[in-house]
Design an enzyme around this catalytic site. Structure first.
Site, mmCIF file in Angstrom:
data_model
loop_
_atom_site.group_PDB
_atom_site.id
_atom_site.type_symbol
_atom_site.label_atom_id
_atom_site.label_comp_id
_atom_site.label_asym_id
_atom_site.label_seq_id
_atom_site.Cartn_x
_atom_site.Cartn_y
_atom_site.Cartn_z
ATOM 1 C CG HIS A 191 -1.824 1.171 1.325
ATOM 2 N ND1 HIS A 191 -3.134 1.170 0.903
ATOM 3 C CD2 HIS A 191 -1.590 2.413 1.790
ATOM 4 C CE1 HIS A 191 -3.662 2.359 1.107
ATOM 5 N NE2 HIS A 191 -2.736 3.141 1.655
ATOM 6 C CD GLU A 192 1.307 3.270 3.771
ATOM 7 O OE1 GLU A 192 1.234 4.334 3.121
ATOM 8 O OE2 GLU A 192 0.381 2.876 4.505
ATOM 9 C CE1 TYR A 209 -8.170 5.304 3.978
ATOM 10 C CE2 TYR A 209 -6.430 3.885 3.171
ATOM 11 C CZ TYR A 209 -6.830 4.967 3.910
ATOM 12 O OH TYR A 209 -5.901 5.722 4.558
ATOM 13 N NE ARG A 225 -2.629 -0.092 12.087
ATOM 14 C CZ ARG A 225 -2.608 -1.136 11.283
ATOM 15 N NH1 ARG A 225 -1.986 -2.245 11.659
ATOM 16 N NH2 ARG A 225 -3.195 -1.088 10.108
HETATM 17 N N1 BES Z 1 -1.867 8.042 3.884
HETATM 18 C C1 BES Z 1 -2.441 7.073 4.740
HETATM 19 C C2 BES Z 1 -2.525 7.496 6.175
HETATM 20 C C3 BES Z 1 -3.351 8.739 6.447
HETATM 21 C C4 BES Z 1 -4.471 9.049 5.679
HETATM 22 C C5 BES Z 1 -3.009 9.569 7.483
HETATM 23 C C6 BES Z 1 -5.213 10.196 5.954
HETATM 24 C C7 BES Z 1 -3.734 10.705 7.756
HETATM 25 C C8 BES Z 1 -4.840 11.035 6.986
HETATM 26 C C9 BES Z 1 -1.706 5.733 4.626
HETATM 27 O O1 BES Z 1 -1.226 5.458 3.353
HETATM 28 C C10 BES Z 1 -2.697 4.643 4.915
HETATM 29 O O2 BES Z 1 -3.629 4.513 4.186
HETATM 30 N N2 BES Z 1 -2.476 3.890 5.989
HETATM 31 C C11 BES Z 1 -3.330 2.789 6.353
HETATM 32 C C12 BES Z 1 -2.668 1.475 6.019
HETATM 33 C C13 BES Z 1 -3.153 0.745 4.863
HETATM 34 C C14 BES Z 1 -2.535 -0.602 4.690
HETATM 35 C C15 BES Z 1 -4.565 0.823 4.473
HETATM 36 C C16 BES Z 1 -3.528 2.774 7.852
HETATM 37 O O3 BES Z 1 -2.792 3.475 8.548
HETATM 38 O O4 BES Z 1 -4.399 2.061 8.318
HETATM 39 ZN ZN ZN Z 2 -2.827 5.097 2.047
#
Ligand code: BES
Ligand code: ZN
Length: 650
Positions: free
Chosen positions: A332-333, A419, A593
């Site tokens: 994802h990242e 998402y 988290r």
């Molecule tokens: N860019 C996001 C994290 C984010 C989004 C932070 C909006 C603040 C505001 C990151 O890429 C992300 O989507 N993280 C997910 C993990 C993923 C595997 C779906 C998470 O942290 O759950």
């Molecule tokens: Zn993301």
């Protein structure tokens, strides 16, 4: 520019709060009771409503930081020097976003290079946006410099005492800038509509390694004095920094892991497939354009799963479970290196362009590396969650394209819509146009809009011209638009089928019917996803005997796997299964988290007894939580208290 008149309603704000992916929502739900104070406001749909910046007048094109990290004072102090591009010939002011910053001096470089003071005004703080900093620049200088310090409570930084690290010897600090927290550690045009290159000189105690979302040198000498440069232009939310007892372990020539010494080998093993992921993504969407791709493993208090900071993904340690079953996080990242970091949404209401496309690419990488079964299971879990999330109360946030005013806080934007519905839309296009045509389309899209920020309309225009009209009769514009502008998911959406989940469902149904636990033969090689499915399909509550039987057979209580814990502990809380209390509290204290612990808090606050328990745990855990997590937990507790006060009054 077209101006739209619309109504900002509290209902929309409540809806926004009600459906966050990291289950963090409703932070302000208590404040916005249905007072129905509807205010008519004028909103420009292209405007970023979460920034004071005026990018139409002047733009930062380069940022040069000179900063000192002070762990004792929990403070970063130094200067930020901006190179400016004055666009509007009438403009003579630079407006920046700040939050809780002490501004000490603002200067501009004259023609001879000497600095002279500028007049500026720091406005009173807005709770969401922070303080608008207006700098008068009558000469429209190209170089402006600000001396400033951060607050120990900066919303975008977390400062960890040594006891909160794995090694327990050195303090740790890290940033989380997305969505609008960069402004709490650097005065900036904190909007995705401005991109800048940056360089930094950072000092720290000698034993601390400093890393940034830039060109980290794996062999950098640890001497307390570091320099970075980021030659590609990035938006402010991708500015990142971390410091602590960090060491490097390579994965490939261009990829590796930074982590605390005790973690680093294990992390590198878990993420060993990273190079293969990069190569797969490159075959699909063109070269990886950012140089190195490294992963920084943070302490467990990191409030997110991952953050796509360029060249240096920030990751939670909770995905390191020993069997690579949760490495879709890296997929994802990494995918954000195309969808997000290369082509960026221009307002938070278009966040699906980042997260939806990325979730689609993530699933493609998982399929390529781990097979169709694994990809299908991951999709099925996400879509099940999305189904749970859609309610009548949050209709305003179910279209991929959110209307101005309907999003109350860009941090409430980690929704299943953004998402999962976003990814589902991409899969629908792939199915209809065929993989080959769709892959070519996406690749062209990333190239066409590289290093730009765009909104949903620009995506739509591009897709109509390059997909719909190129393959006439394949998908109508109405069907295409339904994904973007209608709530829910179109009836024509492709369905996902997982053979392995069919087995899991059968095993669960057999158990609830006959109390016969699935045998080792069945569960022996279940991965994280199968256990998640097993638990998610359980009734709302089980009897203590049932819980005890499951626990005896599968040892859910105390599981080191956060994805399983996130499902088991809420079930325990709802079922009044107190044998799990100790381990549940320990988990909530250790992990920050939000996605993993908010479901537990939310389940606990439903009952008076659970609320007391949750408050007790929070009191002990709070010193170790990130400000973002603290905010979410406080809101959940407030909601619980309110609901119970209401119940009492009846
Ligand atoms: N860019 C996001 C994290 C984010 C989004 C932070 C909006 C603040 C505001 C990151 O890429 C992300 O989507 N993280 C997910 C993990 C993923 C595997 C779906 C998470 O942290 O759950
Ligand atoms: Zn993301």
């Amino acid at each position: 520019m077209r101006q739209a008149l619309l109504l900002l309603s509290t209902v929309a704000a409540l809806a926004a709060a009600g459906c966050a992916r990291e289950s963090a929502p409703a932070d302000n739900a208590t404040a916005t009771t249905a007072a129905a104070t509807e205010a008519a406001v004028t909103v420009d749909p292209a405007h970023d409503e979460f920034s004071y910046a005026e990018p139409g007048k002047v733009r930062i094109t380069d940022l040069s930081l000179d900063l000192a990290i002070d762990f004792g004072a929990k403070q970063i102090a130094g200067t930020a020097t901006y190179t400016l591009d004055w666009i509007d010939p009438q403009a003579d002011a630079l407006v920046l976003d700040t939050r809780d910053l002490a501004i000490e001096k603002v200067e501009a470089a004259g023609k001879d290079g000497t600095y002279g003071a500028l007049q500026y005004e720091l406005a009173d703080a807005d709770a969401l946006l922070g303080s608008k900093l207006t700098i008068q620049v009558p000469e429209r200088n190209t170089t402006v410099r600000i001396a400033y310090r951060t607050s120990p409570d900066a919303s975008g930084l977390q400062w960890l005492a040594p006891s909160m690290t794995e090694g327990k010897h050195q303090p740790f600090m890290f940033s989380q800038s997305q969505q609008i927290h960069a402004r709490s550690w650097v005065p900036l045009q904190d909007t995705t509509q401005v991109r800048f290159t940056y360089s930094a000189h950072v000092t720290a105690p000698k034993n601390a390694m400093v890393l940034m979302s830039a060109d980290n040198e794996p062999k950098a000498e640890r001497d307390g004095d570091y320099s970075f440069s980021m030659p590609q232009a990035i938006p402010s939310y991708l500015l990142a920094i971390a410091a602590g007892d960090l060491v490097f372990e390579p994965i490939s020539e261009r990829s590796g892991v930074w982590a605390e010494p005790v973690m680093v080998k294990k992390a590198a093993e878990e993420f060993a497939d990273t190079e293969k992921m990069i190569q797969t993504a490159e075959q699909l969407y063109g070269p990886y354009r950012w140089g190195r791709y490294d992963i920084l493993v943070l302490p467990p208090s990191f409030p997110y799963g991952g953050m796509e900071n360029p060249r240096l993904t920030f990751a939670t340690p909770t995905v390191i479970v020993g069997d690579k079953s949760l490495v879709s996080l890296v997929a994802h990242e990494l995918a954000h290196s195309w969808s997000g970091n290369l082509v960026t949404f221009s307002t938070s209401r278009d966040a699906w362009l980042n997260e939806g496309l990325t979730s689609y690419v993530e699933n493609r990488l998982v399929e390529a590396l781990y097979g169709k079964d694994q990809a299908a299971m991951e999709s099925a879990i996400a879509r099940e969650e999305l189904k749970q999330e859609f309610t009548d109360a949050n209709k305003a946030l179910q279209p991929l394209s959110v209307k101005p005013g309907d999003l109350d806080d860009p941090d409430h934007n980690l929704t299943g819509t953004v998402y999962t519905k976003g990814a589902w839309f991409m899969e629908a296009l792939e199915q209809r146009f065929g993989r080959e045509a769709f892959d070519a389309f996406l690749r062209g899209y990333f190239d066409h809009f590289a290093f730009q920020s765009i909104d949903t309309t620009q995506f739509r225009d591009y897709a109509i011209a390059n997909l719909l009209e190129k393959h006439p009769g394949t998908m109508s514009q109405e069907e295409f638009d339904a994904w973007l502008y209608e709530p829910g998911v179109p009836a024509s959406a492709p369905q996902v089928r997982s053979q392995r989940f069919a087995v899991v469902d059968a095993a669960r149904i057999a158990w609830t019917g006959s109390a016969e636990l699935p045998s080792r033969q069945v569960t022996g090689n279940w991965s994280t996803q199968e256990w998640v499915r097993f638990l998610e399909g359980m009734p709302d509550t089980l009897t203590t005997e049932q819980m005890a039987a499951l626990d005896a057979a599968y040892h859910f209580t105390g599981t080191p796997n956060g994805e399983i814990a996130q499902r088991w502990y809420p079930l325990a809380a709802r079922s009044g299964y107190h044998a799990a209390d100790g381990e549940m509290a320990a988990f909530m204290q250790r992990v920050g988290r939000r996605k993993l612990i908010m479901p537990i808090y939310n389940a606990l606050v439903q009952t008076p007894e659970g609320l007391v328990f949750a408050k007790g745990v929070f009191e002990r855990a709070e010193p170790g939580y990130h400000p973002i997590t603290t905010g979410s937990v406080k809101a959940a507790i407030a909601r619980g208290e309110e609901a119970q006060a209401k119940a009492k009054a009846q």
